[in-house]
Structures are given as C-alpha cells and as structure tokens.
Design a protein around this motif. Structure first.
Motif, mmCIF file in Angstrom:
data_model
loop_
_atom_site.group_PDB
_atom_site.id
_atom_site.type_symbol
_atom_site.label_atom_id
_atom_site.label_comp_id
_atom_site.label_asym_id
_atom_site.label_seq_id
_atom_site.Cartn_x
_atom_site.Cartn_y
_atom_site.Cartn_z
ATOM 1 N N TRP A 142 0.854 -1.181 0.000
ATOM 2 C CA TRP A 142 0.000 0.000 0.000
ATOM 3 C C TRP A 142 0.889 1.229 0.000
ATOM 4 N N LYS A 143 0.288 2.357 -0.324
ATOM 5 C CA LYS A 143 1.025 3.623 -0.341
ATOM 6 C C LYS A 143 0.880 4.291 1.015
ATOM 7 N N SER A 144 1.999 4.795 1.535
ATOM 8 C CA SER A 144 2.000 5.539 2.784
ATOM 9 C C SER A 144 2.998 6.668 2.660
ATOM 10 N N HIS A 145 2.509 7.887 2.745
ATOM 11 C CA HIS A 145 3.367 9.070 2.657
ATOM 12 C C HIS A 145 4.228 9.045 1.394
ATOM 13 N N GLY A 146 3.610 8.648 0.271
ATOM 14 C CA GLY A 146 4.285 8.662 -1.015
ATOM 15 C C GLY A 146 5.217 7.493 -1.284
ATOM 16 N N GLN A 147 5.279 6.535 -0.377
ATOM 17 C CA GLN A 147 6.152 5.374 -0.572
ATOM 18 C C GLN A 147 5.322 4.095 -0.537
ATOM 19 N N ASN A 148 5.829 3.072 -1.208
ATOM 20 C CA ASN A 148 5.186 1.761 -1.140
ATOM 21 C C ASN A 148 5.632 1.059 0.132
ATOM 22 N N VAL A 149 4.688 0.491 0.831
ATOM 23 C CA VAL A 149 4.953 -0.261 2.054
ATOM 24 C C VAL A 149 4.431 -1.670 1.836
#
Length: 75
Positions: free
Chosen positions: A15-22
């Motif tokens: 998922w995306k979190s703060h512009g990064q993939n997690v």
C-alpha cells in the motif's frame, strides 16, 4: 487494487504511505465498528477494512480493500 473478497488473513500486500510503497501482511479482516491500530474503524460486513502489519516497522495500520494490492498483482 484488491476487491473485497480477494483478501484474507496472512496475504502479502502493499500500500502507499506518505508517497512510498509499504509491504506487509494482513492481520485480520474487520467487519464491524471497532478499535484497531490505535483508532476507531468504521467498518461493516458490506464495507470491510483490513488491519495490516508493515514488514519493515512491524506497525499496524487499517486500510480499505481498494488501497491494498496483493503481492504479484500488476499495478
């Protein structure tokens, strides 16, 4: 993006979190209003949400199915 019935406990997702993939795993499906990951989750059987745990940090978060992508699915 995942559909409601496509996800289950233990599935590897991103998922995306703060512009990064997690990336992480689904801990549980939430189908009723409850507390999870430190907040109130307004989920129902018709609109479930999923508690996920980050592989990198071990922290929990809650997301709707549309925000999660199963590992190996095309973008």
């Amino acid at each position: 993006m995942a559909k409601k019935g496509d996800l289950g406990k233990g599935d590897e997702v991103s998922w995306k979190s703060h512009g990064q993939n997690v990336s992480g795993k689904i801990k549980k499906k939430i189908t009723a209003r409850s507390r999870a990951a430190g907040r109130t989750v307004d989920a129902s059987r018709e609109e479930p949400q999923y508690e996920v745990e980050s592989d990198k940090t071990g922290r929990s978060a809650v997301h709707k199915p549309g925000a999660l992508r199963k590992k190996g699915e095309a973008s």
